[in-house]
Design a protein around this motif. Structure first.
Motif, PDB file in Angstrom:
ATOM      1  N   GLU A  83     -28.279   1.807 -41.611  1.00  0.00           N
ATOM      2  CA  GLU A  83     -27.435   0.774 -42.233  1.00  0.00           C
ATOM      3  C   GLU A  83     -26.792  -0.094 -41.152  1.00  0.00           C
ATOM      4  O   GLU A  83     -26.721  -1.317 -41.281  1.00  0.00           O
ATOM      5  N   ALA A  84     -26.346   0.523 -40.071  1.00  0.00           N
ATOM      6  CA  ALA A  84     -25.754  -0.231 -38.959  1.00  0.00           C
ATOM      7  C   ALA A  84     -26.797  -1.134 -38.308  1.00  0.00           C
ATOM      8  O   ALA A  84     -26.500  -2.271 -37.949  1.00  0.00           O
ATOM      9  N   LEU A  85     -28.024  -0.638 -38.176  1.00  0.00           N
ATOM     10  CA  LEU A  85     -29.091  -1.439 -37.576  1.00  0.00           C
ATOM     11  C   LEU A  85     -29.446  -2.649 -38.428  1.00  0.00           C
ATOM     12  O   LEU A  85     -29.829  -3.688 -37.900  1.00  0.00           O
ATOM     13  N   LYS A  86     -29.309  -2.531 -39.743  1.00  0.00           N
ATOM     14  CA  LYS A  86     -29.620  -3.660 -40.628  1.00  0.00           C
ATOM     15  C   LYS A  86     -28.747  -4.869 -40.305  1.00  0.00           C
ATOM     16  O   LYS A  86     -29.169  -6.001 -40.461  1.00  0.00           O
ATOM     17  N   GLY A  87     -27.532  -4.627 -39.878  1.00  0.00           N
ATOM     18  CA  GLY A  87     -26.618  -5.715 -39.559  1.00  0.00           C
ATOM     19  C   GLY A  87     -26.618  -6.101 -38.089  1.00  0.00           C
ATOM     20  O   GLY A  87     -25.885  -6.993 -37.683  1.00  0.00           O
ATOM     21  N   ALA A  88     -27.433  -5.416 -37.292  1.00  0.00           N
ATOM     22  CA  ALA A  88     -27.444  -5.666 -35.854  1.00  0.00           C
ATOM     23  C   ALA A  88     -28.294  -6.877 -35.503  1.00  0.00           C
ATOM     24  O   ALA A  88     -29.218  -7.242 -36.223  1.00  0.00           O
ATOM     25  N   ASP A  89     -27.976  -7.468 -34.392  1.00  0.00           N
ATOM     26  CA  ASP A  89     -28.762  -8.571 -33.833  1.00  0.00           C
ATOM     27  C   ASP A  89     -29.891  -7.938 -33.024  1.00  0.00           C
ATOM     28  O   ASP A  89     -29.694  -7.524 -31.876  1.00  0.00           O
ATOM     29  N   LEU A  90     -31.076  -7.819 -33.624  1.00  0.00           N
ATOM     30  CA  LEU A  90     -32.189  -7.138 -32.979  1.00  0.00           C
ATOM     31  C   LEU A  90     -32.700  -7.887 -31.751  1.00  0.00           C
ATOM     32  O   LEU A  90     -33.167  -7.262 -30.803  1.00  0.00           O
ATOM     33  N   ASN A  91     -32.572  -9.212 -31.738  1.00  0.00           N
ATOM     34  CA  ASN A  91     -32.938  -9.960 -30.526  1.00  0.00           C
ATOM     35  C   ASN A  91     -32.030  -9.560 -29.372  1.00  0.00           C
ATOM     36  O   ASN A  91     -32.483  -9.405 -28.237  1.00  0.00           O
ATOM     37  N   CYS A  92     -30.779  -9.393 -29.675  1.00  0.00           N
ATOM     38  CA  CYS A  92     -29.815  -8.966 -28.658  1.00  0.00           C
ATOM     39  C   CYS A  92     -30.160  -7.563 -28.172  1.00  0.00           C
ATOM     40  O   CYS A  92     -30.183  -7.298 -26.970  1.00  0.00           O
ATOM     41  N   LEU A  93     -30.454  -6.663 -29.107  1.00  0.00           N
ATOM     42  CA  LEU A  93     -30.810  -5.303 -28.714  1.00  0.00           C
ATOM     43  C   LEU A  93     -32.052  -5.292 -27.822  1.00  0.00           C
ATOM     44  O   LEU A  93     -32.125  -4.541 -26.854  1.00  0.00           O
ATOM     45  N   LEU A 123     -35.969   2.864 -32.793  1.00  0.00           N
ATOM     46  CA  LEU A 123     -35.127   3.031 -33.992  1.00  0.00           C
ATOM     47  C   LEU A 123     -35.430   2.046 -35.120  1.00  0.00           C
ATOM     48  O   LEU A 123     -35.574   2.471 -36.265  1.00  0.00           O
ATOM     49  N   PRO A 124     -35.483   0.745 -34.851  1.00  0.00           N
ATOM     50  CA  PRO A 124     -35.697  -0.178 -35.977  1.00  0.00           C
ATOM     51  C   PRO A 124     -36.933   0.152 -36.822  1.00  0.00           C
ATOM     52  O   PRO A 124     -36.811   0.234 -38.056  1.00  0.00           O
ATOM     53  N   PRO A 125     -38.105   0.403 -36.228  1.00  0.00           N
ATOM     54  CA  PRO A 125     -39.252   0.767 -37.077  1.00  0.00           C
ATOM     55  C   PRO A 125     -39.021   2.052 -37.879  1.00  0.00           C
ATOM     56  O   PRO A 125     -39.474   2.165 -39.018  1.00  0.00           O
ATOM     57  N   LYS A 126     -38.277   2.993 -37.297  1.00  0.00           N
ATOM     58  CA  LYS A 126     -37.977   4.232 -38.026  1.00  0.00           C
ATOM     59  C   LYS A 126     -37.063   3.958 -39.217  1.00  0.00           C
ATOM     60  O   LYS A 126     -37.043   4.731 -40.163  1.00  0.00           O
ATOM     61  N   CYS A 127     -36.326   2.859 -39.139  1.00  0.00           N
ATOM     62  CA  CYS A 127     -35.434   2.454 -40.238  1.00  0.00           C
ATOM     63  C   CYS A 127     -36.095   1.384 -41.111  1.00  0.00           C
ATOM     64  O   CYS A 127     -35.426   0.708 -41.884  1.00  0.00           O
ATOM     65  N   LYS A 128     -37.402   1.228 -40.936  1.00  0.00           N
ATOM     66  CA  LYS A 128     -38.183   0.249 -41.707  1.00  0.00           C
ATOM     67  C   LYS A 128     -37.717  -1.185 -41.461  1.00  0.00           C
ATOM     68  O   LYS A 128     -37.706  -2.019 -42.358  1.00  0.00           O
ATOM     69  N   LEU A 129     -37.321  -1.452 -40.222  1.00  0.00           N
ATOM     70  CA  LEU A 129     -36.933  -2.780 -39.781  1.00  0.00           C
ATOM     71  C   LEU A 129     -37.959  -3.248 -38.751  1.00  0.00           C
ATOM     72  O   LEU A 129     -38.441  -2.434 -37.961  1.00  0.00           O
TER      73      LEU A 129
END
Length: 99
Positions: free
Chosen positions: A55-65, A87-93
């Motif tokens: 849920e936290a990753l959904k709101g994260a700036d993935l470009n920044c990460l 992590l993002p792929p494991k969270c279906k992101l």
């Protein structure tokens, strides 16, 4: 490029010192979200990400990460960059294309 990373690291360290006891916010993830994900990005026995982490990753700036992918900063916090990028792929992101 190494100089740029050093400058970013120094700016983060100064910001952390100035902020003192305030919560950390990294790439739009607050301290609570970062803590929820930490067991998934820490060696030697990382676990699958929790629902709170995802849920936290959904709101994260993935470009920044993604910009921390080759950073020396993450390991200083006990974070394995390879595990963090998994992590993002494991969270279906989906990670950004150039990550």
């Amino acid at each position: 490029m190494a100089t740029d990373k050093l400058v970013v690291l120094m700016m983060i360290m100064v910001a952390l010192m100035v902020e003192g006891s305030r919560a950390v916010n990294l790439c739009d993830m607050n301290d609570e979200g970062l803590q929820a994900c930490k067991p998934s990005v820490t060696q030697p026995n990382p676990v699958d990400p929790s629902a709170q982490c995802c849920e936290a990753l959904k709101g994260a700036d993935l470009n920044c990460l993604c910009s921390y992918k080759n950073s020396m900063l993450l390991p200083t916090f006990g974070i394995d960059p390879t595990l963090a990028l998994a992590l993002p792929p494991k969270c279906k992101l989906q990670l950004p294309p150039n990550c």
